[in-house]
Motif scaffolding. Structure first.
Motif, short mmCIF file in Angstrom:
data_model
loop_
_atom_site.label_atom_id
_atom_site.label_comp_id
_atom_site.label_asym_id
_atom_site.label_seq_id
_atom_site.Cartn_x
_atom_site.Cartn_y
_atom_site.Cartn_z
N ARG A 47 1.23 -7.21 14.08
CA ARG A 47 1.14 -6.37 14.96
C ARG A 47 1.64 -6.43 16.18
NH1 ARG A 47 -4.83 -3.58 13.47
NH2 ARG A 47 -4.64 -3.01 15.17
N LEU A 96 5.17 -6.51 17.08
CA LEU A 96 5.42 -5.00 17.23
C LEU A 96 5.08 -4.81 18.94
CD1 LEU A 96 3.92 -3.46 13.80
CD2 LEU A 96 6.41 -3.54 14.40
N ALA A 97 3.51 -5.46 18.78
CA ALA A 97 3.41 -5.24 20.14
C ALA A 97 3.94 -6.15 21.90
CB ALA A 97 2.07 -6.00 20.87
N LYS A 113 -3.70 0.25 19.85
CA LYS A 113 -3.99 -0.49 18.82
C LYS A 113 -3.36 -1.27 18.57
CE LYS A 113 -4.18 0.97 13.80
NZ LYS A 113 -4.55 2.02 12.44
N VAL A 114 -1.77 -1.56 18.38
CA VAL A 114 -1.55 -2.78 18.78
C VAL A 114 -1.76 -4.10 19.43
CG1 VAL A 114 0.55 -2.30 19.82
CG2 VAL A 114 0.96 -2.77 17.91
N THR A 115 -2.16 -3.70 20.09
CA THR A 115 -2.72 -4.76 21.74
C THR A 115 -4.31 -5.28 21.19
OG1 THR A 115 -3.34 -3.05 22.86
CG2 THR A 115 -1.24 -4.80 22.95
N ALA A 128 3.21 0.59 13.34
CA ALA A 128 1.53 -0.22 14.24
C ALA A 128 0.82 1.07 13.72
CB ALA A 128 2.31 -0.03 14.93
N LEU A 129 0.68 2.05 13.27
CA LEU A 129 -0.53 2.43 12.71
C LEU A 129 -0.81 1.86 11.45
CD1 LEU A 129 -0.38 6.18 15.13
CD2 LEU A 129 -0.92 3.80 15.77
N ALA A 162 -11.66 -3.92 15.69
CA ALA A 162 -10.06 -4.07 15.99
C ALA A 162 -9.90 -1.98 16.75
CB ALA A 162 -9.14 -4.69 15.31
N VAL A 163 -9.25 -2.58 17.28
CA VAL A 163 -9.04 -0.93 17.66
C VAL A 163 -8.26 -0.30 16.55
CG1 VAL A 163 -7.58 0.27 19.13
CG2 VAL A 163 -8.93 -1.36 20.72
N ALA A 208 -5.93 -4.68 10.62
CA ALA A 208 -6.39 -5.43 11.81
C ALA A 208 -5.54 -6.98 10.93
CB ALA A 208 -7.70 -6.17 11.90
N PHE A 250 7.22 -2.82 21.73
CA PHE A 250 7.40 -2.29 22.73
C PHE A 250 7.19 -2.79 23.55
CE2 PHE A 250 5.17 -0.40 18.93
CZ PHE A 250 5.62 0.39 18.82
N LEU A 276 -1.97 4.44 20.04
CA LEU A 276 -0.39 3.27 20.07
C LEU A 276 -0.74 2.02 20.58
CD1 LEU A 276 2.62 4.03 17.98
CD2 LEU A 276 2.02 1.72 19.02
N PHE A 277 -0.48 1.92 21.33
CA PHE A 277 -0.25 0.90 22.21
C PHE A 277 -1.56 0.10 22.24
CE2 PHE A 277 3.18 2.12 25.01
CZ PHE A 277 4.33 1.99 23.41
#
Lengths: 201, 201
Positions: free
Chosen positions: A125, A128-129, B177-179, A114-115, B104-105, A119, A132, B174-175
């Protein structure tokens, strides 16, 4: 047939190990094939690309981890709070095992990806979202039981609390990885139990 | 002289952007040089390796971030709890800015590196561990003030609580970023304030 399905599984296992310890960008198809003892031509018979393989690795990893979480969180004849405590306390042993297996704490495959992923790797991603979000669902369901049993504060069974607990877990796994010290995770449950408003805190 | 120091700074800025959005393994010296408009031969005049550059990027990034944290956490004439709240609430805007700048984040550079880097990159991991420890120090110092002012629970000023708050911060980034959704971070302070035992929670 037997040989074919073994090759596919070997590719998945090799990719899982390499992605977890070395990351996505650093690992190429050739290295995954070499580790799995599979010819590169065969790789593309099973997977369209490294990204497609990674999506399957994420699914396979979460499939196993989800089974462990469910076995812990839905264990019969135990109070919900004890099941939640076991889930959070199990992290120390899990990361100690990665340290023994790989020579260093390798952290959580899903958080690592995830990190790391830029993008452009949107499909991974998104997957992974979704994973989570499922983790948060599972914690929230156990919290609802604990709230009904009166062992956590009223209102602890909301989504924000469950998400905060999973976030804290991922952050503490990060600290365990960067210090290569699984014992950092011993501090997780006492703090998560404060968040839940467990009696005595 | 002027031109020389500019080249070094351009290399640091280019590396910071590329490491943050694309990660360590995916970015090579040639690309950093191209982005910085510096010849590859000059690169090795300033930095011994990509690892050496990365260590300096981590230091430069933390130098700036630490200045921001100190400006917030040591603002005069404000209660310590209000200063802590501002620190945790500022994350949404910071990640929104990375989204606007990079499309993107992009998350936290330090956490991204921490989870991506394999065990072989020990010097960078050690530096990151030291930075996270400093972050925990800064939060703990403000918590000690808040405890003295009576706005958080007695005992909240310990290291474990401060570490859990920083862990939760990194997990929530992290959340986000992934979303690719900075608004996820709006949920951070209400949960961290529970951890601190802020009155009313």
């Amino acid at each position: 047939m037997g040989r074919t399905s073994t090759a596919r599984e070997r590719l998945l296992d090799a990719a899982c190990d390499l992605l977890r310890t070395r990351g996505y960008a650093d690992v190429g198809v050739a290295e995954i094939c070499a580790r799995a003892d599979v010819r590169k031509g065969s790789f593309y018979h099973f997977f369209e690309s490294k990204q497609a393989l990674t999506l399957e690795v994420v699914d396979a990893h979460w499939h196993r981890q989800r089974a462990d979480w469910l076995a812990t969180l839905r264990a019969p004849d135990r109070p919900a709070l004890a099941r939640l405590e076991e889930l959070f306390r199990s992290l120390t042993g899990i990361q100690r095992a990665t340290q023994e297996e790989h020579g260093a704490v390798s952290g959580c495959l899903l958080a690592n990806l995830a990190l790391e992923l830029p993008a452009q790797e949107q499909p991974v991603r998104d997957r992974l979202a979704a994973v989570f979000a499922e983790e948060v669902d599972l914690v929230q369901a156990a919290l609802a039981e604990a709230a009904a049993e009166g062992t956590v504060r009223a209102g602890a069974a909301d989504r924000d609390t469950a998400r905060a607990a999973v976030a804290q877990m991922e952050g503490m796994v990060l600290f365990a990885k960067v210090t290569d010290d699984p014992a950092v995770l011993d501090g997780l449950w006492p703090q998560v139990s404060r968040l839940f408003g467990v009696r005595g805190n």
